[in-house]
Design an enzyme around this catalytic site. Structure first.
Site, PDB file in Angstrom:
ATOM      1  CE  LYS A  41      -1.588  12.758 -15.051  1.00 54.86           C
ATOM      2  NZ  LYS A  41      -1.893  13.007 -16.482  1.00 54.86           N
TER       3      LYS A  41
ATOM      4  NE  ARG B 274      -0.854  16.234 -13.535  1.00 57.14           N
ATOM      5  CZ  ARG B 274      -0.156  15.541 -12.638  1.00 57.14           C
ATOM      6  NH1 ARG B 274      -0.471  15.618 -11.350  1.00 57.14           N
ATOM      7  NH2 ARG B 274       0.843  14.763 -13.012  1.00 57.14           N
TER       8      ARG B 274
ATOM      9  CG  HIS C 155       0.367  13.986 -24.273  1.00 53.56           C
ATOM     10  ND1 HIS C 155       0.925  15.220 -24.530  1.00 53.56           N
ATOM     11  CD2 HIS C 155       1.298  13.293 -23.563  1.00 53.56           C
ATOM     12  CE1 HIS C 155       2.131  15.272 -23.991  1.00 53.56           C
ATOM     13  NE2 HIS C 155       2.385  14.117 -23.408  1.00 53.56           N
TER      14      HIS C 155
ATOM     15  CG  HIS D 293       5.979  10.192 -24.602  1.00 53.56           C
ATOM     16  ND1 HIS D 293       4.652   9.851 -24.695  1.00 53.56           N
ATOM     17  CD2 HIS D 293       6.019  11.391 -23.963  1.00 53.56           C
ATOM     18  CE1 HIS D 293       3.906  10.784 -24.121  1.00 53.56           C
ATOM     19  NE2 HIS D 293       4.714  11.734 -23.672  1.00 53.56           N
TER      20      HIS D 293
ATOM     21  NE  ARG E 142      -4.236  -1.841   1.864  1.00 57.35           N
ATOM     22  CZ  ARG E 142      -4.306  -2.971   2.550  1.00 57.35           C
ATOM     23  NH1 ARG E 142      -3.390  -3.227   3.482  1.00 57.35           N
ATOM     24  NH2 ARG E 142      -5.273  -3.826   2.346  1.00 57.35           N
TER      25      ARG E 142
ATOM     26  CD  GLU F  52      -4.872  14.700 -16.162  1.00 59.26           C
ATOM     27  OE1 GLU F  52      -5.405  14.315 -17.205  1.00 59.26           O
ATOM     28  OE2 GLU F  52      -3.736  14.329 -15.800  1.00 59.26           O
TER      29      GLU F  52
ATOM     30  CD  GLU G  45       5.800  15.733 -22.955  1.00 55.85           C
ATOM     31  OE1 GLU G  45       5.152  16.771 -22.702  1.00 55.85           O
ATOM     32  OE2 GLU G  45       5.264  14.615 -23.097  1.00 55.85           O
TER      33      GLU G  45
ATOM     34  CE  LYS H 199       3.968  17.051 -15.503  1.00 54.31           C
ATOM     35  NZ  LYS H 199       4.521  15.814 -16.016  1.00 54.31           N
TER      36      LYS H 199
ATOM     37  CG  ASN I  37      -3.531  15.174 -20.729  1.00 61.07           C
ATOM     38  OD1 ASN I  37      -2.612  14.416 -20.505  1.00 61.07           O
ATOM     39  ND2 ASN I  37      -4.515  15.384 -19.861  1.00 61.07           N
TER      40      ASN I  37
ATOM     41  CG  HIS J  64      -0.825   9.043 -25.026  1.00 65.10           C
ATOM     42  ND1 HIS J  64      -1.360   9.386 -23.799  1.00 65.10           N
ATOM     43  CD2 HIS J  64       0.528   9.077 -24.859  1.00 65.10           C
ATOM     44  CE1 HIS J  64      -0.384   9.623 -22.940  1.00 65.10           C
ATOM     45  NE2 HIS J  64       0.770   9.445 -23.561  1.00 65.10           N
TER      46      HIS J  64
END
Length: 348
Positions: A128, A222, A229, A248, A106, A218, A170, A208, A226, A233
């Site tokens: 993230k 935030r 992306h 990427h 956990r 998000e 980025e 960032k 994206n 993606h």
């Protein structure tokens, strides 16, 4: 939380001396094991015992099988909740290492030491973590901040040119969504090399981090991170599915070209701004051949994007150079036109 390391890594040694970790596990891939781990170990001053965990490099390794393997190793080595994971690597390592640490028992503590431009400016920042599910990018993950992020820019000297460009994508995105001057400074560079980009890394990290601080989970602003992306993606996932992975940043550059043109088609920016953005991104990145992909395949992936709700494809699009809107539902015809625009530009 983000610290630029000095030559002898004194900040890491001070951090470790102030904590009572039971054991340290350093996660690397084959590349960072060879090029970066010796530098870290040569400067590490601690009495805490440590183990090296090595995985094969590449996005295709960022999956549940690798995560399960790492959980099993941590269990076999009797890692307890006072253990520390050090993620030494690029975006795959920081994403997956953070996910493994944040879910094992956990949650145990972890720090990120990014070794690529992409992970320095983007992947290691923001809390993230995640792994890919089948060929879907970052479909399983957590929001979990690292205890610290330590940046040693000399690691960039070990990168091939395409990896450096991947991170540069980025950085360009950060300027486009939030800081026009940052964008204008970056596009003054004739070539993407360490000497050129190094002085702009701190600014990209700052942009960032400010966005993340405003919206950790998000829910709103935030989402602007994206930009590029959604389509990016989808193409990255298709290439991964075809066992022909692309970096990427290469996918994000493609996505930014499409989504800049889409911003124009959706009447959010002028054609002049769209053309300017596209022209400058083209200067740094080669085109990717989309002729093997059907529009239906791309749209199926767009519909599975994490940002969507109620089966609507939501985009983060530019409202100017340096500003961005989010949760923008696009006209389907315009999405197709943006893909056709890229295909026409590429000549494939």
């Amino acid at each position: 939380m983000i610290t630029l390391l000095d030559e002898n890594f004194s900040q890491i040694n001070q951090f470790l001396s102030e904590k009572s970790f039971s054991k340290i596990f350093i996660l690397v891939d084959e590349n960072t094991h060879e090029y970066c781990l010796p530098i870290l170990l040569g400067n590490l001053e601690t009495e805490i015992s440590f183990e090296i965990l090595e995985v094969e490099p590449g996005e295709e390794m960022k999956n549940i099988q690798t995560a399960n393997h790492l959980w099993e190793i941590l269990t076999e080595m009797q890692a307890d909740r006072k253990a520390l994971v050090i993620n030494l690597g690029g975006g795959v390592i920081t994403d997956m290492g953070g996910f493994v640490a944040s879910t094992y028992k956990r949650g145990i503590q972890f720090i990120n030491i990014p070794t690529t431009l992409l992970s320095m400016c983007d992947a290691s920042i923001g809390g993230k973590t995640g792994i890919d599910l089948m060929h879907y990018k970052n479909m399983v993950g957590t929001f979990s901040f690292p205890e610290q992020i330590y940046v040693y820019t000399k690691f960039l000297d070990t990168l091939p040119a395409n990896e450096l460009k991947s991170g540069f994508a980025e950085m360009l995105k950060h300027g486009l969504i939030a800081d026009k001057k940052h964008w204008e400074d970056l596009i003054q560079l004739n070539d993407v090399d360490v000497l050129g980009v190094e002085s702009f890394i701190a600014k990209s990290m700052e942009i960032k981090q400010e966005v993340v601080n405003a919206d950790f989970h998000e829910k709103n602003v935030r989402k602007t991170l994206n930009f590029g992306h959604t389509i990016g993606h989808a193409i990255e996932s298709l290439c991964l599915q075809n066992q022909n992975p692309i970096l990427h940043g290469e996918a994000v550059a493609l996505g930014m070209i499409c989504e800049s043109h889409l911003s124009y088609l959706e009447s959010l920016i002028s054609k002049e701004d769209s053309d300017l953005i596209v022209e400058n991104i083209q200067r740094y990145f080669s085109f990717i051949n989309l002729s093997d992909f059907k529009d239906e395949e791309i749209f199926n992936l767009l519909l599975n994007d994490k940002k969507n709700t109620d089966e609507k494809i939501n985009f983060s699009l530019l409202s100017g150079i340096g500003s961005c809107v989010f949760d923008h539902e696009c006209n389907t015809d315009n999405i197709k036109k943006s893909l056709d625009f890229y295909k026409e530009l590429s000549g494939f």
